[in-house]
Motif scaffolding. Structure first.
Motif, mmCIF file in Angstrom:
data_model
loop_
_atom_site.group_PDB
_atom_site.id
_atom_site.type_symbol
_atom_site.label_atom_id
_atom_site.label_comp_id
_atom_site.label_asym_id
_atom_site.label_seq_id
_atom_site.Cartn_x
_atom_site.Cartn_y
_atom_site.Cartn_z
ATOM 1 N N GLN A 143 0.058 -4.460 3.588
ATOM 2 C CA GLN A 143 -1.257 -4.222 4.185
ATOM 3 C C GLN A 143 -1.290 -4.726 5.630
ATOM 4 O O GLN A 143 -1.872 -4.075 6.498
ATOM 5 N N MET A 191 -7.643 -7.242 -0.604
ATOM 6 C CA MET A 191 -7.148 -5.932 -0.183
ATOM 7 C C MET A 191 -8.308 -5.202 0.496
ATOM 8 O O MET A 191 -9.306 -4.875 -0.136
ATOM 9 N N VAL A 228 0.856 -1.180 0.000
ATOM 10 C CA VAL A 228 0.000 0.000 0.000
ATOM 11 C C VAL A 228 0.893 1.230 0.000
ATOM 12 O O VAL A 228 1.815 1.334 0.818
ATOM 13 N N VAL A 248 -3.131 1.099 -3.956
ATOM 14 C CA VAL A 248 -3.029 -0.236 -3.363
ATOM 15 C C VAL A 248 -2.672 -1.253 -4.449
ATOM 16 O O VAL A 248 -3.025 -1.085 -5.611
#
Length: 104
Positions: free
Chosen positions: A96, A66, A19, A52
């Protein structure tokens, strides 16, 4: 110039479950209007998600989901991540799983 910097960041697509985050600027002034020296400023632990990745590929062939998306406000760890500069702007890449939480 800000729009151009953000367009540079949008050209970088994180891979796997990474990210791209822009940390919020630390508070430089007290409520009473006094300016804080850099040594007294706390590292800002909040940030905004810029991009992302698509999710990490697992051994069984599935992708991790995600949870975060562009524009989310997140709580970051004090240390970690990978700092990089794009278009004169400091951004950070985190996995993440390293991000501590998401603000509603």
């Amino acid at each position: 110039e800000q729009v151009e910097n953000m367009s540079l960041a949008k050209k970088l697509t994180p891979l796997a479950d990474r990210v791209l985050v822009k940390r919020l600027l630390p508070q430089t002034k007290t409520a009473g209007g006094l300016y804080l020296p850099e040594s007294a400023q706390k590292k800002e632990l909040e940030g905004e998600v810029i991009e992302v990745g698509p999710g990490a590929l697992m051994r069984d062939g599935t992708k991790t989901e995600m949870v975060l998306k562009k524009g989310d406000k997140v709580l970051l760890p004090e240390y970690g991540g990978h700092a990089l500069e794009l278009g004169g702007e400091e951004l950070h890449l985190f996995r993440q799983d390293d991000i501590l939480g998401k603000f509603d």
